[in-house]
Design an enzyme around this catalytic site. Structure first.
Site, short mmCIF file in Angstrom:
data_model
loop_
_atom_site.label_atom_id
_atom_site.label_comp_id
_atom_site.label_asym_id
_atom_site.label_seq_id
_atom_site.Cartn_x
_atom_site.Cartn_y
_atom_site.Cartn_z
N CYS A 28 -1.99 76.64 -10.73
CA CYS A 28 -1.03 75.57 -10.49
C CYS A 28 0.19 76.10 -9.73
O CYS A 28 0.90 76.98 -10.23
CB CYS A 28 -0.58 74.95 -11.81
SG CYS A 28 0.71 73.70 -11.61
N LYS A 55 -7.21 69.10 -22.63
CA LYS A 55 -5.98 69.67 -23.16
C LYS A 55 -5.99 69.72 -24.68
O LYS A 55 -6.36 68.74 -25.35
CB LYS A 55 -4.78 68.84 -22.70
CG LYS A 55 -4.65 68.71 -21.18
CD LYS A 55 -3.49 67.80 -20.82
CE LYS A 55 -3.36 67.63 -19.32
NZ LYS A 55 -4.44 66.78 -18.76
N VAL A 68 1.92 71.41 -16.68
CA VAL A 68 2.53 72.73 -16.65
C VAL A 68 3.40 72.82 -15.40
O VAL A 68 3.14 72.11 -14.41
CB VAL A 68 1.46 73.85 -16.65
CG1 VAL A 68 0.71 73.87 -17.96
CG2 VAL A 68 0.49 73.71 -15.49
N GLU A 80 8.65 70.39 -16.34
CA GLU A 80 8.94 70.14 -14.92
C GLU A 80 9.49 71.42 -14.29
O GLU A 80 10.49 71.97 -14.74
CB GLU A 80 9.92 68.98 -14.71
CG GLU A 80 9.42 67.64 -15.20
CD GLU A 80 8.19 67.15 -14.43
OE1 GLU A 80 8.05 67.48 -13.24
OE2 GLU A 80 7.37 66.44 -15.04
N SER A 81 8.83 71.87 -13.22
CA SER A 81 9.12 73.20 -12.67
C SER A 81 10.58 73.39 -12.27
O SER A 81 11.19 74.41 -12.60
CB SER A 81 8.20 73.48 -11.48
OG SER A 81 8.40 72.55 -10.43
#
Length: 240
Positions: A28, A55, A68, A80-81
């Site tokens: 990801c 999941k 992720v 949230e990145s």
């Protein structure tokens, strides 16, 4: 911690008290953004890889969206990145990645936010090539690359100038995955002739220890993207 991506029904890996935990999927790009920050700032952490198709319930309990990266520290859960990375930069102020100057900070955030238009092209271009309609998305791609080329020309070695900033780590995962689309549409390649600053930046980023620790070679990304499109993502593929 876990190397295999844990599916539904897997027991919950016990938390290590006081240790930052990152829930991850190795292919990801959004999760890689946060892994890069953890590595660059040398933050002690553990990683739990999660099967995003099936999941585990304990993962959904921490992030109902099932996405992720997700960070967990004690009773704090962040996802949230970009939010995760801002959280890490505030909590661990060593090697700051977000500038204190409000104008520079705003410019950096604009570069990160508008890069979302580039990430979508990683799916749009392969689809358009299959349909023979790639001219328009490839033009969009080249326009965006030129913008980041010009930005680097003004800023220096990195988007942060003489050292990386949050922009560098927010953008890098997709440049690592260039092979996914260049193998299909060679005209999307970031060549030194057309993009001298971007191509030099790519080579420079490849030398950063944080990038080396999170790097997956093009074969791995191409294989994963293929299995993802087929509907059976191979999360545990190891690219030799």
């Amino acid at each position: 911690m876990s190397v295999k991506h844990l599916p539904k029904g897997s027991p919950f890996p016990p938390l290590t008290p006081g240790m930052m935990r990152m829930y991850n999927m190795q292919f990801c790009p959004f999760a890689q953004r946060t892994k890069l920050v953890l590595e660059y700032k040398e933050i002690p952490h553990e990683v739990v890889n999660v099967n995003l198709k099936y999941k585990p319930d304990w993962f959904r309990a921490r992030n109902p969206l099932g996405l992720v990266p997700t960070l967990e520290l004690g009773d704090i859960v962040v996802n949230e990145s970009n939010v995760c990375n801002e959280f890490l930069d505030e909590l661990y102020p060593n090697r700051k990645l977000i500038p204190s100057d409000i104008v520079r900070r705003a410019r950096d955030r604009m570069l990160i936010e508008t890069f979302g238009q580039v990430t979508g092209l990683f799916y749009e271009i392969p689809k358009s090539v299959a349909e023979g309609t790639q001219e328009r998305p490839v033009k969009k791609w080249r326009r965006h690359m030129k913008r980041y080329e010009n930005e680097l020309q003004q800023r220096g070695e990195y988007f942060g100038g003489g050292s990386p900033c949050m922009v560098d780590f927010a953008l890098w995962p997709w440049f690592e995955r260039l092979g996914v689309i260049t193998v299909i549409a060679p005209e999307t390649d970031v060549t030194s002739e057309e993009y001298p600053h971007l191509s030099t930046w790519i080579a420079r980023m490849m030398e950063l220890p944080a990038v080396k620790k999170t790097y997956i070679n093009p074969r791995g990304h191409i294989n994963f993207f293929k299995t993802l499109r087929e509907g059976n993502p191979d999360y545990d593929y190891v690219a030799a």
